[in-house]
Write a protein that holds these residues in place. Structure first.
Motif, mmCIF file in Angstrom:
data_model
loop_
_atom_site.group_PDB
_atom_site.id
_atom_site.type_symbol
_atom_site.label_atom_id
_atom_site.label_comp_id
_atom_site.label_asym_id
_atom_site.label_seq_id
_atom_site.Cartn_x
_atom_site.Cartn_y
_atom_site.Cartn_z
ATOM 1 N N PHE A 163 1.724 6.235 -7.170
ATOM 2 C CA PHE A 163 0.548 6.964 -7.647
ATOM 3 C C PHE A 163 0.729 8.469 -7.472
ATOM 4 O O PHE A 163 0.477 9.251 -8.392
ATOM 5 C CB PHE A 163 -0.681 6.468 -6.877
ATOM 6 C CG PHE A 163 -1.970 7.073 -7.343
ATOM 7 C CD1 PHE A 163 -2.567 6.649 -8.513
ATOM 8 C CD2 PHE A 163 -2.584 8.071 -6.606
ATOM 9 C CE1 PHE A 163 -3.748 7.209 -8.949
ATOM 10 C CE2 PHE A 163 -3.764 8.636 -7.021
ATOM 11 C CZ PHE A 163 -4.347 8.203 -8.202
ATOM 12 N N ILE A 164 1.215 8.889 -6.320
ATOM 13 C CA ILE A 164 1.424 10.323 -6.062
ATOM 14 C C ILE A 164 2.545 10.868 -6.944
ATOM 15 O O ILE A 164 2.437 11.968 -7.494
ATOM 16 C CB ILE A 164 1.704 10.553 -4.562
ATOM 17 C CG1 ILE A 164 0.434 10.271 -3.759
ATOM 18 C CG2 ILE A 164 2.193 11.976 -4.311
ATOM 19 C CD1 ILE A 164 0.639 10.219 -2.266
ATOM 20 N N LEU A 167 0.834 -1.211 0.000
ATOM 21 C CA LEU A 167 0.000 0.000 0.000
ATOM 22 C C LEU A 167 0.870 1.263 0.000
ATOM 23 O O LEU A 167 0.598 2.216 -0.726
ATOM 24 C CB LEU A 167 -0.939 -0.005 1.202
ATOM 25 C CG LEU A 167 -1.932 1.145 1.262
ATOM 26 C CD1 LEU A 167 -2.912 1.048 0.099
ATOM 27 C CD2 LEU A 167 -2.671 1.145 2.580
ATOM 28 N N ILE A 168 1.934 1.261 0.778
ATOM 29 C CA ILE A 168 2.819 2.433 0.836
ATOM 30 C C ILE A 168 3.529 2.643 -0.504
ATOM 31 O O ILE A 168 3.565 3.753 -1.035
ATOM 32 C CB ILE A 168 3.844 2.272 1.988
ATOM 33 C CG1 ILE A 168 3.137 2.379 3.334
ATOM 34 C CG2 ILE A 168 4.947 3.307 1.880
ATOM 35 C CD1 ILE A 168 4.000 2.022 4.529
ATOM 36 N N ARG A 224 3.388 9.835 -9.859
ATOM 37 C CA ARG A 224 2.875 9.948 -11.225
ATOM 38 C C ARG A 224 2.081 11.243 -11.404
ATOM 39 O O ARG A 224 2.225 11.929 -12.415
ATOM 40 C CB ARG A 224 1.996 8.733 -11.529
ATOM 41 C CG ARG A 224 1.681 8.567 -12.983
ATOM 42 C CD ARG A 224 1.003 7.275 -13.237
ATOM 43 N NE ARG A 224 -0.304 7.273 -12.597
ATOM 44 C CZ ARG A 224 -1.149 6.267 -12.625
ATOM 45 N NH1 ARG A 224 -0.813 5.159 -13.235
ATOM 46 N NH2 ARG A 224 -2.310 6.336 -12.043
ATOM 47 N N PHE A 230 2.651 1.455 -3.514
ATOM 48 C CA PHE A 230 1.681 1.773 -4.556
ATOM 49 C C PHE A 230 1.210 3.214 -4.432
ATOM 50 O O PHE A 230 1.082 3.918 -5.443
ATOM 51 C CB PHE A 230 0.499 0.808 -4.460
ATOM 52 C CG PHE A 230 -0.454 0.927 -5.601
ATOM 53 C CD1 PHE A 230 -0.147 0.368 -6.836
ATOM 54 C CD2 PHE A 230 -1.653 1.581 -5.445
ATOM 55 C CE1 PHE A 230 -1.019 0.483 -7.890
ATOM 56 C CE2 PHE A 230 -2.532 1.701 -6.499
ATOM 57 C CZ PHE A 230 -2.221 1.157 -7.725
ATOM 58 N N SER A 231 0.985 3.698 -3.220
ATOM 59 C CA SER A 231 0.562 5.084 -3.020
ATOM 60 C C SER A 231 1.660 6.055 -3.428
ATOM 61 O O SER A 231 1.382 7.100 -4.032
ATOM 62 C CB SER A 231 0.195 5.327 -1.556
ATOM 63 O OG SER A 231 -0.873 4.496 -1.184
ATOM 64 N N ALA A 232 2.916 5.721 -3.113
ATOM 65 C CA ALA A 232 4.029 6.595 -3.490
ATOM 66 C C ALA A 232 4.154 6.688 -5.005
ATOM 67 O O ALA A 232 4.369 7.776 -5.556
ATOM 68 C CB ALA A 232 5.331 6.086 -2.880
#
Ligand SMILES: [Zn+2]
Length: 93
Positions: free
Chosen positions: A15-16, A8-9, A18, A11-13
């Motif tokens: 995403f942000i 989750l960490i 991008r 994938f979130s990093a």
């Protein structure tokens, strides 16, 4: 730390990152003047309450020659004496 939390960490990093890189890219691509990106005619600044409130660092513009509407960066402004639609500058008929 569980694998799910690690995923989750990461994938979130990604995403942000991008979103940040896309914003930086499109900001760099926007013209830094009042010229229309479609026909190179000087545009007119128009009032747009939503865009001007959300992104005051952009110039909401409208091209009277081709009808393009969009955002430009604040930058060099064309002097008033050279403001002519491109179709009037082309060869006379
Ligand atoms: Zn135009």
């Amino acid at each position: 730390m569980s694998e799910g939390l690690l995923f989750l960490i990461v994938f979130s990093a990604i995403f942000i990152a991008r979103i940040v890189f896309a914003t930086m890219f499109f900001h760099a691509v926007l013209p830094n003047s009042d010229r229309c990106p479609e026909c190179d005619t000087p545009t007119l600044r128009v009032k747009s309450r939503g865009w001007n409130l959300l992104m005051p660092w952009f110039r909401t513009s409208w091209c009277y020659a081709c009808g393009w509407r969009g955002l430009l960066r604040h930058g060099h402004l064309t002097p008033d004496t050279t403001v002519l639609p491109k179709r009037e500058r082309s060869s006379p008929r």
